[in-house]
Design an enzyme around this catalytic site. Structure first.
Site, PDB file in Angstrom:
ATOM      1  CG  HIS A 166      -1.814   0.683  -5.219  1.00 37.98           C
ATOM      2  ND1 HIS A 166      -1.374   1.836  -4.608  1.00 37.98           N
ATOM      3  CD2 HIS A 166      -3.168   0.790  -5.261  1.00 37.98           C
ATOM      4  CE1 HIS A 166      -2.415   2.598  -4.304  1.00 37.98           C
ATOM      5  NE2 HIS A 166      -3.513   1.975  -4.698  1.00 37.98           N
ATOM      6  CG  HIS A 213      -7.531  -0.482  -2.761  1.00 35.39           C
ATOM      7  ND1 HIS A 213      -7.518   0.239  -1.583  1.00 35.39           N
ATOM      8  CD2 HIS A 213      -6.795   0.233  -3.640  1.00 35.39           C
ATOM      9  CE1 HIS A 213      -6.814   1.351  -1.747  1.00 35.39           C
ATOM     10  NE2 HIS A 213      -6.353   1.370  -2.994  1.00 35.39           N
ATOM     11  N   GLY A 239      -8.035   7.796   0.669  1.00 32.46           N
ATOM     12  CA  GLY A 239      -9.075   8.818   0.777  1.00 32.46           C
ATOM     13  C   GLY A 239      -8.672  10.095   0.066  1.00 32.46           C
ATOM     14  CD  GLU A 287      -6.096   7.673  -7.224  1.00 33.83           C
ATOM     15  OE1 GLU A 287      -6.835   6.847  -7.804  1.00 33.83           O
ATOM     16  OE2 GLU A 287      -6.020   7.750  -5.988  1.00 33.83           O
ATOM     17  CG  ASP A 334      -6.412   1.430  -7.609  1.00 31.16           C
ATOM     18  OD1 ASP A 334      -6.160   1.308  -6.381  1.00 31.16           O
ATOM     19  OD2 ASP A 334      -6.975   2.430  -8.075  1.00 31.16           O
TER      20      ASP A 334
END
Length: 357
Positions: A20, A22, A180, A210, A295
């Protein structure tokens, strides 16, 4: 020989698996500045790499959602050309390899790259990961990078993104994600996209648990067929310090659903007040399939090594814990069994054996 000390230096050498991360949350500050200069993007809050990196971290930890989202406005803002996307993806692969990551899945919502067609955005990402991986291997740091394509929950381009997942599944795209806001945008809102993925047998991980709690996790599993949970850390709401597990937690435990846990990010966004208060240690001890993740490396100011080092120090993990979490991440990765077996037996286990002898 005694095992190597369990600290940041040795953890940097340990083979790690990242599920995970981004792409638009991991740019080098220097790259942000150079890309902004190339296109005349004048909205950056600093003009020197160290100051810009500090601004990103402080803005992300500010407690202001508006300021947090502005950090991504800047990174996405300088990535609106295929050559910029390609550069960022190449540097991502190189930076992860330098951190000892041997397998990574990096995600991005191609629909945020509004100045180009989705296909062009995906091709640029894949080109960048491939080039960076080749350079890393040549430098003695081999890494495999797969791409996850995110659709934004609040937008209506899920089908288009799912089509790209299927179209590029043999070229480096390993799965689909929904990102989102969780609240108000259920993960089965556009069933045609999920049906398309079902027909193709495409993998999917869903951001859930989350910002929102148990019902978000249940919806990801039942509504979207999530194989993994992006964050998923709010499963801890059904894991009391004493007493029985709640029904969703029991299911996630028994079905060994991987949790893509990113502790620093969770503290940053206010899900938990501190790393000590974060349930990562409790979930791991309870047998949940915890994986450790970055992340957003730029905004959180982290690497996978630093994330492991902080959790080890705070929650008392041993080499056994680090290796178990790494192997669980590899088991949950969206790659073919042959490659998984190769990485496990030729890379991960020998790497840990060398550190523990």
């Amino acid at each position: 020989m005694p095992a190597a000390p369990l600290d940041a230096t040795t953890l940097a050498r340990a083979p790690k698996v990242l599920l995970h991360d981004h792409l638009d949350g991991g740019l080098r500050p220097q790259t942000v500045l150079e890309l902004a200069d190339e296109v005349g993007y004048g909205a950056l809050p600093a003009d020197e790499p160290e100051a810009l990196g500090r601004w990103f971290r402080e803005a992300a930890y500010s407690g202001s959602l508006e300021r947090y989202l502005l950090t991504f406005a800047h990174t996405v803002g300088v990535m609106q050309r295929p050559e910029a996307v390609q550069r960022v993806a190449r540097e991502c692969a190189l930076d992860l390899a330098a951190d000892g990551v041997v397998y990574a899945e990096v995600r991005m919502a191609p629909e945020l790259l509004t100045a180009m067609p989705l296909q062009a955005a995906v091709e640029a990402m894949l080109d960048g990961y491939a080039q960076g991986s080749r350079e890393a291997a040549a430098a003695g740091r081999p890494i495999v990078v797969g791409a996850l394509l995110c659709a934004m929950r609040q937008a209506d381009r899920w089908v288009e993104v799912a089509e790209q997942v299927v179209a590029f599944r043999d070229a480096g795209v390993v799965g689909f994600d929904l990102a989102g806001p969780e609240d108000g945008f259920p993960p089965d809102r556009i069933p045609d996209a999920l049906a398309l993925l079902d027909r193709a047998g495409a993998h999917r991980t869903i951001h859930a648990g989350e910002a929102a709690g148990i019902e978000s996790i249940r919806a990801a599993l039942d509504g979207a067929g999530a194989e993994r949970l992006g964050h998923g850390v709010r499963i801890a709401d059904e894991v009391p310090l004493d007493g029985p597990l709640g029904p969703v937690a029991r299911r996630v435990l028994e079905e060994r659903v991987p949790l893509e846990v990113a502790p620093s990010s969770n503290v940053q966004t206010g899900a938990y007040p501190s790393l000590a208060a974060h349930p990562v240690g409790r979930l791991h001890r309870g047998g949940f399939t915890v994986t450790l993740n970055t992340d957003n490396r730029l905004m959180s100011g982290v690497s996978l090594t630093s994330e492991f080092a902080d959790v080890v120090a705070t929650h008392g993990w041993s080499w056994n814990d680090v290796q178990t979490v790494t192997e669980r991440a590899l088991t949950g990765a969206f790659l073919d069994d042959g490659e998984r077996t190769r990485l496990l037996h030729d890379v991960v286990r020998p790497g840990y054996a060398a550190l523990r002898e």
